[in-house]
Design a protein around this motif. Structure first.
Motif, PDB file in Angstrom:
ATOM      1  N   THR A 143       0.849  -1.175   0.000  1.00  0.00           N
ATOM      2  CA  THR A 143       0.000   0.000   0.000  1.00  0.00           C
ATOM      3  C   THR A 143       0.890   1.232   0.000  1.00  0.00           C
ATOM      4  OG1 THR A 143      -1.967   0.972   0.999  1.00  0.00           O
ATOM      5  CG2 THR A 143      -0.235   0.267   2.502  1.00  0.00           C
ATOM      6  N   ALA A 144       0.290   2.404  -0.079  1.00  0.00           N
ATOM      7  CA  ALA A 144       1.060   3.642  -0.116  1.00  0.00           C
ATOM      8  C   ALA A 144       1.336   4.146   1.299  1.00  0.00           C
ATOM      9  CB  ALA A 144       0.311   4.708  -0.906  1.00  0.00           C
ATOM     10  N   ILE A 145       2.530   4.699   1.501  1.00  0.00           N
ATOM     11  CA  ILE A 145       2.897   5.272   2.792  1.00  0.00           C
ATOM     12  C   ILE A 145       3.659   6.576   2.569  1.00  0.00           C
ATOM     13  CG2 ILE A 145       2.968   3.177   4.191  1.00  0.00           C
ATOM     14  CD1 ILE A 145       5.976   3.021   3.605  1.00  0.00           C
ATOM     15  N   LEU A 146       3.696   7.393   3.610  1.00  0.00           N
ATOM     16  CA  LEU A 146       4.495   8.600   3.605  1.00  0.00           C
ATOM     17  C   LEU A 146       5.813   8.307   4.312  1.00  0.00           C
ATOM     18  CD1 LEU A 146       4.704  11.739   3.170  1.00  0.00           C
ATOM     19  CD2 LEU A 146       3.846  11.952   5.510  1.00  0.00           C
ATOM     20  N   LEU A 147       6.926   8.530   3.628  1.00  0.00           N
ATOM     21  CA  LEU A 147       8.246   8.357   4.233  1.00  0.00           C
ATOM     22  C   LEU A 147       8.875   9.729   4.432  1.00  0.00           C
ATOM     23  CD1 LEU A 147       9.672   5.270   2.289  1.00  0.00           C
ATOM     24  CD2 LEU A 147       8.458   5.336   4.467  1.00  0.00           C
ATOM     25  N   PRO A 158       3.017  14.873   9.003  1.00  0.00           N
ATOM     26  CA  PRO A 158       1.803  15.584   8.582  1.00  0.00           C
ATOM     27  C   PRO A 158       0.689  14.617   8.198  1.00  0.00           C
ATOM     28  CG  PRO A 158       3.466  15.654   6.853  1.00  0.00           C
ATOM     29  CD  PRO A 158       4.132  15.070   8.060  1.00  0.00           C
ATOM     30  N   THR A 159      -0.537  14.997   8.498  1.00  0.00           N
ATOM     31  CA  THR A 159      -1.676  14.131   8.200  1.00  0.00           C
ATOM     32  C   THR A 159      -2.614  14.708   7.137  1.00  0.00           C
ATOM     33  OG1 THR A 159      -2.975  15.107   9.996  1.00  0.00           O
ATOM     34  CG2 THR A 159      -1.656  13.155  10.522  1.00  0.00           C
ATOM     35  N   SER A 160      -2.502  16.015   6.881  1.00  0.00           N
ATOM     36  CA  SER A 160      -3.377  16.663   5.895  1.00  0.00           C
ATOM     37  C   SER A 160      -2.529  17.315   4.804  1.00  0.00           C
ATOM     38  CB  SER A 160      -4.244  17.737   6.562  1.00  0.00           C
ATOM     39  OG  SER A 160      -3.441  18.822   7.011  1.00  0.00           O
ATOM     40  N   LEU A 218      -4.804   8.785  -2.710  1.00  0.00           N
ATOM     41  CA  LEU A 218      -5.255  10.020  -2.072  1.00  0.00           C
ATOM     42  C   LEU A 218      -6.769  10.183  -2.204  1.00  0.00           C
ATOM     43  CD1 LEU A 218      -2.382  12.432  -3.198  1.00  0.00           C
ATOM     44  CD2 LEU A 218      -2.658  11.296  -0.981  1.00  0.00           C
ATOM     45  N   LEU A 219      -7.308   9.857  -3.357  1.00  0.00           N
ATOM     46  CA  LEU A 219      -8.767   9.930  -3.549  1.00  0.00           C
ATOM     47  C   LEU A 219      -9.489   8.992  -2.593  1.00  0.00           C
ATOM     48  CD1 LEU A 219      -8.918  10.087  -7.450  1.00  0.00           C
ATOM     49  CD2 LEU A 219      -9.691  11.881  -5.888  1.00  0.00           C
ATOM     50  N   ALA A 220      -8.975   7.772  -2.455  1.00  0.00           N
ATOM     51  CA  ALA A 220      -9.595   6.801  -1.555  1.00  0.00           C
ATOM     52  C   ALA A 220      -9.533   7.295  -0.110  1.00  0.00           C
ATOM     53  CB  ALA A 220      -8.913   5.443  -1.679  1.00  0.00           C
ATOM     54  N   ASN A 221      -8.408   7.887   0.268  1.00  0.00           N
ATOM     55  CA  ASN A 221      -8.271   8.412   1.624  1.00  0.00           C
ATOM     56  C   ASN A 221      -9.182   9.613   1.850  1.00  0.00           C
ATOM     57  OD1 ASN A 221      -7.230   8.350   4.217  1.00  0.00           O
ATOM     58  ND2 ASN A 221      -5.413   9.540   3.717  1.00  0.00           N
ATOM     59  N   ASN A 278      -4.471  13.271   3.704  1.00  0.00           N
ATOM     60  CA  ASN A 278      -5.660  13.587   2.914  1.00  0.00           C
ATOM     61  C   ASN A 278      -6.091  15.012   3.218  1.00  0.00           C
ATOM     62  OD1 ASN A 278      -6.890  13.395   5.409  1.00  0.00           O
ATOM     63  ND2 ASN A 278      -8.197  11.668   4.888  1.00  0.00           N
ATOM     64  N   GLU A 279      -7.228  15.426   2.714  1.00  0.00           N
ATOM     65  CA  GLU A 279      -7.634  16.823   2.887  1.00  0.00           C
ATOM     66  C   GLU A 279      -7.979  17.148   4.339  1.00  0.00           C
ATOM     67  OE1 GLU A 279     -10.702  20.142   0.978  1.00  0.00           O
ATOM     68  OE2 GLU A 279     -11.109  17.999   0.693  1.00  0.00           O
ATOM     69  N   SER A 280      -8.711  16.253   4.984  1.00  0.00           N
ATOM     70  CA  SER A 280      -9.206  16.529   6.334  1.00  0.00           C
ATOM     71  C   SER A 280      -8.197  16.251   7.432  1.00  0.00           C
ATOM     72  CB  SER A 280     -10.462  15.695   6.600  1.00  0.00           C
ATOM     73  OG  SER A 280     -10.127  14.315   6.707  1.00  0.00           O
ATOM     74  N   GLY A 281      -7.248  15.373   7.188  1.00  0.00           N
ATOM     75  CA  GLY A 281      -6.323  14.946   8.230  1.00  0.00           C
ATOM     76  C   GLY A 281      -6.854  13.776   9.026  1.00  0.00           C
ATOM     77  N   GLU A 282      -8.100  13.364   8.741  1.00  0.00           N
ATOM     78  CA  GLU A 282      -8.705  12.197   9.388  1.00  0.00           C
ATOM     79  C   GLU A 282      -8.578  11.013   8.437  1.00  0.00           C
ATOM     80  OE1 GLU A 282      -9.920  11.961  12.479  1.00  0.00           O
ATOM     81  OE2 GLU A 282      -9.352  14.048  12.845  1.00  0.00           O
TER      82      GLU A 282
END
Length: 433
Positions: free
Chosen positions: A140-144, A161-163, A200-203, A292-296
């Motif tokens: 899956t995709a992750i932020l490194l 960062p989450t958003s 990103l769209l799915a998130n 994602n946009e919301s951070g949630e």
């Protein structure tokens, strides 16, 4: 020795050979490099572990090359008994009429417990609640991110960062310029690969196409991301315009090398690349959920590939293929596969094995990947899209990502890619009524 006794002995020898003869099955795969070596070890170990089945694993090139070859022999005696296909081949395989759903084998096999497998992984390969293929090499995709650089600029190295806004804010602190005002280090990068846009769209809890992301049994008729895609593309455009982010193109290794050499502080990658990144970086690598946009966090989409059993009209070969599939997703095999390749285990019990515990102790970043998997909400957006022309549509999205990195307006880019994708989908539906 009389002829009668010789005939009896000969018959006995023939029966013995017949009794111990193995059912030969052909397995096409697309693993290269370390993945191929590891897969061949798994196949050899399986062949030596029992006397009923022999698997002949044959490399077919890339996933794209493999599906072309499979289409050429599908439904003929030349077709393999078992084939590995990537995620975006799911629609073709499902509609081909050339495969037998995994659910059919599971329902007949009282010794197989589907509950031991990660349901989020199974969810991608389910259509109308029926499992059509078995996830094998899943990612899956992750932020490194570079923890050392986070410390250097005063950011908490344990808080990523989450958003989208936070990625932008963090990047302003992470950017480093030399005395000539030239950027030596960028804050963020994203590989020009459409899969990351899908993630990103799915998130953002957004479907990629209509018809319930193509999962209700009908062909999708159009894209469904018109409202959310401009948000993502405008964010990317603004980051590039302000020189907070940089695009290194389509080659994954270009972005990975830039990160490992300290030229970029954060980027999106596949979890399958985590092991090599950690080994090739001289700083402490941090791993986090994708933003994602919301951070949630809503969830990520499964990537990688799965195993499909073909309809050979030979039940013995089909059962033999199923026997190997069961072996391939067993806890010890999946622990070995994960520790060697970076894909995460399909089998939940793999995490209890000494090998997997040792792997996660040496590489705690992997726990983040597992946590992201478990935190993913099971909904239609995170299940991912099923689309017969996914390769063509993905190419249009890659071109869009490249155009945005060169300054194209995000809204205009989103409108254009939606129109182009809808034309591709419409043409496919006309041809495949």
């Amino acid at each position: 020795m009389n002829l009668k006794k010789l005939a009896v002995l000969s018959l006995g020898a023939m029966m013995s050979i017949s009794t111990f003869a193995k059912e030969n099955i052909v397995f096409w795969h697309a693993m290269s490099g370390e993945g191929q070596k590891t897969l061949e070890k798994i196949v050899n170990d399986y062949n030596n572990s029992q006397d009923k089945v022999h698997v002949d694993a044959i490399f077919q090139g890339s996933y794209e090359e493999a599906i072309v070859k499979f289409k050429a022999v599908s439904g003929t005696k030349e077709a393999p008994n078992l084939v590995q296909m990537n995620d975006i081949s799911t629609s073709f395989m499902y509609r081909s009429g050339a495969i037998i759903p995994m659910s059919d084998f599971i329902e007949k096999d009282s010794n197989f417990d589907e509950n031991k497998l990660e349901d989020v992984l199974l969810n991608y390969y389910r259509i109308n609640d029926k499992l059509y293929s078995m996830p094998f090499n899943s990612s899956t995709a992750i932020l490194l991110y570079n923890k050392d650089v986070f410390k250097e600029v005063g950011l908490d190295p344990e808080k990523a960062p989450t958003s989208y806004k936070e990625v932008e804010d963090f990047s302003r602190k992470l950017v480093k310029k030399n005395s000539n005002n030239v950027v030596d280090r960028y804050g963020f990068s994203i590989i020009s690969y459409a899969w990351f846009i899908e993630q990103l769209l799915a998130n953002d809890n957004t479907l990629y196409v209509d018809e319930e992301n193509g999962r209700n049994g009908n062909n999708p008729t159009k894209v469904a991301y018109e409202k959310q895609l401009p948000v993502i593309l405008n964010w990317m455009q603004n980051m590039n315009k302000e020189k907070l982010a940089i695009n290194y193109g389509r080659e994954w290794d270009s972005t990975r090398s830039a990160f490992s050499s300290g030229k970029v502080a954060m980027y999106l990658d596949s979890s399958a690349g985590l092991t090599n990144i950690i080994q090739n970086s001289k700083f402490e690598v941090g791993a986090a959920f994708i933003p994602n946009e919301s951070g949630e966090f809503n969830g990520s989409v499964i990537g990688g590939a799965s195993l499909w059993i073909t309809d050979s009209e030979d039940s013995a070969k089909e059962d033999a293929a199923w026997d190997f599939v069961k072996y391939a997703v067993s806890k010890d095999v999946q622990a070995f596969w994960s520790s060697k390749t970076g894909y995460f285990p399909v089998n939940k019990e793999s995490y209890d094995t000494p090998l997997m515990q040792e792997t996660m102790e040496k590489m705690p970043q992997f726990k983040i990947v597992v946590d992201e998997l478990k935190a993913t909400n099971k909904n239609t957006a995170t299940q991912g899209a099923i689309l017969g022309v996914f390769p063509d549509v993905r190419e249009k999205m890659v071109e869009t990502m490249e155009a945005v990195s060169e300054g194209k307006d995000g809204q205009k880019a989103a409108d254009d890619v939606a129109k182009a994708s809808n034309r591709i989908i419409s043409r496919y539906n006309r041809i495949n009524k």
